[in-house]
Motif scaffolding. Structure first.
Motif, PDB file in Angstrom:
ATOM      1  N   GLU A  73      46.312  35.330  20.284  1.00  0.00           N
ATOM      2  CA  GLU A  73      47.735  35.259  20.445  1.00  0.00           C
ATOM      3  C   GLU A  73      49.174  36.324  19.922  1.00  0.00           C
ATOM      4  N   ASN A  74      48.302  37.151  19.611  1.00  0.00           N
ATOM      5  CA  ASN A  74      49.596  37.769  18.766  1.00  0.00           C
ATOM      6  C   ASN A  74      48.421  39.366  19.783  1.00  0.00           C
ATOM      7  N   ALA A  75      47.790  39.416  20.211  1.00  0.00           N
ATOM      8  CA  ALA A  75      47.448  40.525  20.653  1.00  0.00           C
ATOM      9  C   ALA A  75      47.783  40.929  21.853  1.00  0.00           C
ATOM     10  N   LYS A  76      48.267  39.564  22.611  1.00  0.00           N
ATOM     11  CA  LYS A  76      48.953  38.979  23.949  1.00  0.00           C
ATOM     12  C   LYS A  76      50.143  39.903  23.881  1.00  0.00           C
ATOM     13  N   LYS A  77      51.154  39.078  22.529  1.00  0.00           N
ATOM     14  CA  LYS A  77      52.251  39.283  22.765  1.00  0.00           C
ATOM     15  C   LYS A  77      52.686  40.686  22.494  1.00  0.00           C
ATOM     16  N   MET A  78      52.079  41.040  21.415  1.00  0.00           N
ATOM     17  CA  MET A  78      52.180  42.402  20.764  1.00  0.00           C
ATOM     18  C   MET A  78      52.021  43.419  22.333  1.00  0.00           C
ATOM     19  N   GLU A  79      50.680  42.999  23.010  1.00  0.00           N
ATOM     20  CA  GLU A  79      50.989  44.088  24.713  1.00  0.00           C
ATOM     21  C   GLU A  79      52.219  43.836  25.447  1.00  0.00           C
ATOM     22  N   ARG A  80      53.020  42.512  25.731  1.00  0.00           N
ATOM     23  CA  ARG A  80      53.980  42.818  26.149  1.00  0.00           C
ATOM     24  C   ARG A  80      55.437  43.559  25.261  1.00  0.00           C
ATOM     25  N   LEU A  81      54.945  43.104  24.018  1.00  0.00           N
ATOM     26  CA  LEU A  81      56.310  43.850  23.779  1.00  0.00           C
ATOM     27  C   LEU A  81      56.064  45.361  23.628  1.00  0.00           C
ATOM     28  N   LEU A  82      54.775  45.164  23.881  1.00  0.00           N
ATOM     29  CA  LEU A  82      54.249  47.155  24.296  1.00  0.00           C
ATOM     30  C   LEU A  82      54.615  48.003  25.701  1.00  0.00           C
ATOM     31  N   ALA A  83      54.428  46.855  26.374  1.00  0.00           N
ATOM     32  CA  ALA A  83      54.803  47.576  28.143  1.00  0.00           C
ATOM     33  C   ALA A  83      56.467  47.076  28.477  1.00  0.00           C
ATOM     34  N   ALA A  84      56.481  46.471  27.675  1.00  0.00           N
ATOM     35  CA  ALA A  84      58.808  46.502  27.787  1.00  0.00           C
ATOM     36  C   ALA A  84      58.843  47.249  27.091  1.00  0.00           C
ATOM     37  N   LEU A  85      58.163  48.326  25.539  1.00  0.00           N
ATOM     38  CA  LEU A  85      59.092  48.861  25.646  1.00  0.00           C
ATOM     39  C   LEU A  85      58.753  50.482  26.015  1.00  0.00           C
ATOM     40  N   THR A  86      57.724  50.739  26.492  1.00  0.00           N
ATOM     41  CA  THR A  86      57.225  51.613  27.691  1.00  0.00           C
ATOM     42  C   THR A  86      58.447  51.570  28.734  1.00  0.00           C
ATOM     43  N   ALA A  87      58.062  50.789  29.187  1.00  0.00           N
ATOM     44  CA  ALA A  87      58.926  49.995  30.442  1.00  0.00           C
ATOM     45  C   ALA A  87      60.473  51.593  30.000  1.00  0.00           C
ATOM     46  N   ALA A  88      61.414  50.459  29.414  1.00  0.00           N
ATOM     47  CA  ALA A  88      62.198  51.253  28.853  1.00  0.00           C
ATOM     48  C   ALA A  88      62.462  52.343  27.892  1.00  0.00           C
ATOM     49  N   GLY A  89      61.207  53.185  28.755  1.00  0.00           N
ATOM     50  CA  GLY A  89      60.865  54.931  28.425  1.00  0.00           C
ATOM     51  C   GLY A  89      60.717  55.438  26.812  1.00  0.00           C
ATOM     52  N   VAL A  90      59.960  54.587  26.265  1.00  0.00           N
ATOM     53  CA  VAL A  90      59.869  54.425  24.545  1.00  0.00           C
ATOM     54  C   VAL A  90      58.804  55.171  24.973  1.00  0.00           C
ATOM     55  N   ALA A  91      57.797  56.406  24.667  1.00  0.00           N
ATOM     56  CA  ALA A  91      56.606  56.746  25.146  1.00  0.00           C
ATOM     57  C   ALA A  91      56.167  56.111  24.105  1.00  0.00           C
ATOM     58  N   ARG A  92      54.428  56.303  24.137  1.00  0.00           N
ATOM     59  CA  ARG A  92      53.309  55.777  23.107  1.00  0.00           C
ATOM     60  C   ARG A  92      53.237  55.862  22.180  1.00  0.00           C
ATOM     61  N   LYS A  93      53.466  57.740  22.824  1.00  0.00           N
ATOM     62  CA  LYS A  93      53.542  57.983  20.927  1.00  0.00           C
ATOM     63  C   LYS A  93      54.492  58.281  19.784  1.00  0.00           C
ATOM     64  N   GLU A  94      55.350  57.261  20.798  1.00  0.00           N
ATOM     65  CA  GLU A  94      56.866  57.943  19.155  1.00  0.00           C
ATOM     66  C   GLU A  94      56.218  55.776  19.039  1.00  0.00           C
ATOM     67  N   MET A  95      55.824  55.012  18.887  1.00  0.00           N
ATOM     68  CA  MET A  95      54.860  54.255  18.532  1.00  0.00           C
ATOM     69  C   MET A  95      53.631  53.714  18.073  1.00  0.00           C
ATOM     70  N   GLU A  96      54.465  53.132  16.296  1.00  0.00           N
ATOM     71  CA  GLU A  96      52.516  53.048  15.745  1.00  0.00           C
ATOM     72  C   GLU A  96      53.028  51.960  14.868  1.00  0.00           C
ATOM     73  N   THR A  97      51.571  51.251  14.716  1.00  0.00           N
ATOM     74  CA  THR A  97      51.614  49.999  13.683  1.00  0.00           C
ATOM     75  C   THR A  97      51.457  50.656  12.736  1.00  0.00           C
ATOM     76  N   ARG A  98      52.683  49.715  11.546  1.00  0.00           N
ATOM     77  CA  ARG A  98      53.019  49.920  10.159  1.00  0.00           C
ATOM     78  C   ARG A  98      52.821  48.913   9.383  1.00  0.00           C
ATOM     79  N   ASN A  99      52.303  48.185   9.482  1.00  0.00           N
ATOM     80  CA  ASN A  99      51.056  46.811   9.082  1.00  0.00           C
ATOM     81  C   ASN A  99      50.611  46.066   9.814  1.00  0.00           C
ATOM     82  N   TYR A 100      49.086  45.655   9.531  1.00  0.00           N
ATOM     83  CA  TYR A 100      48.298  44.891  10.363  1.00  0.00           C
ATOM     84  C   TYR A 100      47.640  43.215   9.178  1.00  0.00           C
ATOM     85  N   SER A 101      47.796  42.329   9.142  1.00  0.00           N
ATOM     86  CA  SER A 101      47.287  41.458   8.211  1.00  0.00           C
ATOM     87  C   SER A 101      47.351  39.986   9.663  1.00  0.00           C
TER      88      SER A 101
END
Length: 247
Positions: A73-101
């Motif tokens: 469920e977390n992976a699905k929501k994170m994909e939606r978040l990444l897609a939204a930020l990418t659509a807003a013009g944020v490059a993938r290289k400007e995003m990185e995982t800070r913590n996962y647990s």
């Protein structure tokens, strides 16, 4: 020795310790001859600058009966978040995982009973590098609408911190030099050459962002407004002058 020459010496030392979390600079020069009369002075400088970049820490948290369910469920929501930020013009290289647990959660334990497993919680924290600070509020709003359910913080920075640090260093040298001149005059001695110079470069003092919910006259929807604080960069220097008797 001229002030500009001292600044050049200290600038070299500072460049070697940038980002070293305020560790003193180790000198490879031989120790000052103890037979030489010296005057040791210190000076400090401080420069404020407006930040020109920021990092938003966005968290996606999900729960599930099993670790697998919570993680999927977390992976699905994170994909939606990444897609939204990418659509807003944020490059993938400007995003990185800070913590996962992923970890188990237990019901409030009864002192007289064994703790009961309630389920599992998955957390994925994404750090988003933003260079247009005017878009911070907009990106936070998009993230919260697209799957993020927590904002862990907004961190500001200076892309050209070396120039700000150099100004703090110049101030510190000037104050140390003036202190040396005052002391030499009061002691009735004459300043000679600079025998040693060292510095401690402080990392920028980061202040937490202030967030406001601003209501528009045309809409009942609230938009997040982020107000960045100035970043403060400090520097400290120590100068050792040779001194001679005044003639």
């Amino acid at each position: 020795m001229k002030t500009s020459r001292i600044v050049s010496m200290l600038a070299l030392l500072t460049s070697l310790t940038a980002g070293a979390q305020a560790q003193p600079v180790a000198s490879s020069r031989p120790a000052v001859d103890p037979s030489v009369r010296t005057l040791r002075v210190e000076g400090s400088g401080e420069t404020k600058a407006r930040p020109d970049e920021a990092w938003i820490d966005l968290a996606v948290e999900t729960q599930g009966a099993t670790a697998k369910v919570a993680g999927e469920e977390n992976a699905k929501k994170m994909e939606r978040l990444l897609a939204a930020l990418t659509a807003a013009g944020v490059a993938r290289k400007e995003m990185e995982t800070r913590n996962y647990s992923v970890y188990p959660e237990y019901a409030q334990p009864d002192p007289r009973a064994e703790a009961k497993l309630r389920g599992y919680r998955a957390n994925n924290t994404l750090s988003v590098h933003v260079r247009e600070l005017t878009r911070l509020g907009e990106l936070i709003d998009r993230a919260l609408a697209s799957g993020a359910n927590r904002v862990d913080g907004v961190r500001f920075g200076l892309s050209k911190a070396d120039a700000v640090r150099a100004e703090s260093l110049r101030q510190a040298v000037e104050r140390a030099r003036k202190s040396a001149e005052v002391l030499a005059s009061a002691l009735g001695v004459r300043l000679g050459e600079v025998l040693d110079a060292s510095t401690v470069a402080e990392p920028p003092q980061l202040y937490p962002a202030r967030a406001l919910m601003a209501m528009s006259d045309k809409s009942a929807d609230a938009s997040t407004q982020i107000l960045p604080e100035d970043q403060t960069v400090q520097a400290r220097v120590t100068l050792v002058y040779a001194i001679e008797s005044a003639r």
